[in-house]
Design a protein around this motif. Sequence first.
Motif, short mmCIF file in Angstrom:
data_model
loop_
_atom_site.label_atom_id
_atom_site.label_comp_id
_atom_site.label_asym_id
_atom_site.label_seq_id
_atom_site.Cartn_x
_atom_site.Cartn_y
_atom_site.Cartn_z
N UNK A 52 0.81 -1.20 0.00
CA UNK A 52 0.00 0.00 0.00
C UNK A 52 0.85 1.26 0.00
N UNK A 53 1.94 1.12 0.69
CA UNK A 53 2.75 2.29 0.92
C UNK A 53 3.84 2.30 -0.15
N UNK A 54 4.17 3.47 -0.64
CA UNK A 54 5.09 3.47 -1.77
C UNK A 54 6.53 3.20 -1.37
N UNK A 55 6.83 3.38 -0.08
CA UNK A 55 8.17 3.03 0.35
C UNK A 55 8.17 1.58 0.84
N UNK A 56 9.07 0.83 0.36
CA UNK A 56 9.07 -0.61 0.63
C UNK A 56 9.25 -0.94 2.11
N UNK B 63 -10.15 -7.14 -8.97
CA UNK B 63 -11.11 -6.19 -9.54
C UNK B 63 -10.40 -4.89 -9.91
N UNK B 64 -9.54 -4.45 -9.00
CA UNK B 64 -8.84 -3.19 -9.24
C UNK B 64 -7.91 -3.31 -10.43
N UNK C 29 0.44 0.35 -6.86
CA UNK C 29 1.44 0.01 -7.87
C UNK C 29 1.29 0.84 -9.15
N UNK C 30 0.14 1.43 -9.29
CA UNK C 30 -0.11 2.19 -10.52
C UNK C 30 0.23 3.65 -10.31
#
Lengths: 311, 311
Positions: free
Chosen positions: A270-274, B223-224, B252-253
Amino acid sequence: MATIKDLSEITGLGIGTISRYLNGYNVKEKTKDKIETAIAQTGYVRNSVARSMKTGKSMMVAVIVPHLANMFSMRVIESIERVLERHGYSVIISDCGGSAENQLNKLELMKQRMVDGFVLLPLAVSGKRLMQAASGKPLVLIDRLLDVNLFDSVTVNNFEVSYRETKQLLLQGVRRIGIIAGPHDVYTAVERKKGFEKALDEFGIADAYIETGGYNVEDGFKAMKRLLNRSLEGLFISNYELTIGALQAYAQSSQTIKIIGFDSIELSSLINRTITCISQPIEQIGEKAAELLLNRMKDPSRRVENVVINI
Amino acid sequence: MATIKDLSEITGLGIGTISRYLNGYNVKEKTKDKIETAIAQTGYVRNSVARSMKTGKSMMVAVIVPHLANMFSMRVIESIERVLERHGYSVIISDCGGSAENQLNKLELMKQRMVDGFVLLPLAVSGKRLMQAASGKPLVLIDRLLDVNLFDSVTVNNFEVSYRETKQLLLQGVRRIGIIAGPHDVYTAVERKKGFEKALDEFGIADAYIETGGYNVEDGFKAMKRLLNRSLEGLFISNYELTIGALQAYAQSSQTIKIIGFDSIELSSLINRTITCISQPIEQIGEKAAELLLNRMKDPSRRVENVVINI
DNA sequence: TTGAAAGCGGTACCAG
DNA sequence: CTGGTACCGCTTTCAA
């Protein structure tokens, strides 16, 4: 509510015959028909309370957890229930609100209900007290090995995996490091903290930032808020709820911290930082616990089994 | 296991006297002492199965849900249990695996166990069938109003809130819009979808992207994934698990979509792109349900009460 | 194959 | 205040 006696009167058959039919013994085709008609007519359902009374088995298992609304608890309970219900057992749950004392009370209560066995996600108590409280009834521990090998149990290698992952962090050059460790009376939290600390010891790091306290989202958030002042490079978080909370605070900041979270696989993306996840095979833990319990209920004298699942 | 009879023999007192003492009636100081000593000595615990047998009340309530490992279920169960245990009731849980048929079986099973009442997070079945299955026992519905006012219930205004929030989106200029709606046999999912659609109707939008299916994380993710090909401007997601899954794909997008999620307050702050949350007062729902059940168990003839919590 | 009867461990009523 | 006893609904001998 119709009883077996009503059926007896309606059909003119003996009470024993009805019972026998109900339990799958052979009866004449004709008696069978009579009984079935009477059942349909009255809407009879068997009273398992009365049955338990006679058989001495309630076909119920109590699952006692510190908190129900916890990702680990609920997934474990789900898998336990799935396995047990196939064997005719129902699950009766008890939330002891994080209190060890309460946990013992709940156990007592469930004993009165004549449950056939217990599964505990235990808080800190001595094995003897627990043994006494269970008074010899089958009891399986999840996520906690007691000092004495009194109970069957299933755990994961919390210590090792925490050590290993922390070490990974340190090998990457992380030095300013912290932990959100959870309560000191929860076995897994303690084990994970120990593993974390062992890795630090090996690298000669003495001044880690340690946050202890509760085990839920808010605790994680608050702890993280404090830690964000510490310019950490690395952080270990001991459970799912704490990780959610911590990530909430983290997301608002612009720092980059290498984070290890327990059971947080869903969140990591969810979070962009791993972040790094340590994932427990929760379903497997629950199934194994149910299995151990079934085995012990079948054969109370079998050897105690302590299952460790390595992750 | 010591029984009341053992106590009687040890103390030389009558069996009735022991029972009376146990139930808090007055006995002489001396008898009291004798009994207490005997209890301590034998480790006697009262057998509530036998007690139920006589009193006709099991002091157990069955909570039947489609899936236990679901944030909403678990938090509801937690609050139900908290309220009921204060009144001496235990909660026995049953996961019907998302199957309406199974749900009826589980109800039957719990009826055999002589539970004093039911709380259901129901799947689609007719009120009559449910009524029949419960055979007059107190039953409270959560999150579903049945066609007939047969049962007490507690719901939130799913339709209205979904309508309102969707409308907000549209007022912001969103036109290419979608919904991850969940199963068509789950009442809340259907209501939320209806609310969503009403808003669309008002704006003359006929071609929304609708994803239906399961109600869990993976369903949301898949779904997303599909929806990300649609260049959506807005998206409505019907529950917590779906939202987690959807956000995983979303994260991720690089698209920016205005998202409305149910019960996803904890998640909203994790992701750097804002999402709107519709938060249900889950604890309150559970408490209210428990309360309704307690009232009905006390007075089975009271008027049916359908509580709607507006959010 | 079937019926009768003795409990399982309590509760509650009755008489004392 | 106490003891005796009749159930609660079912399972399980034991005879028939």
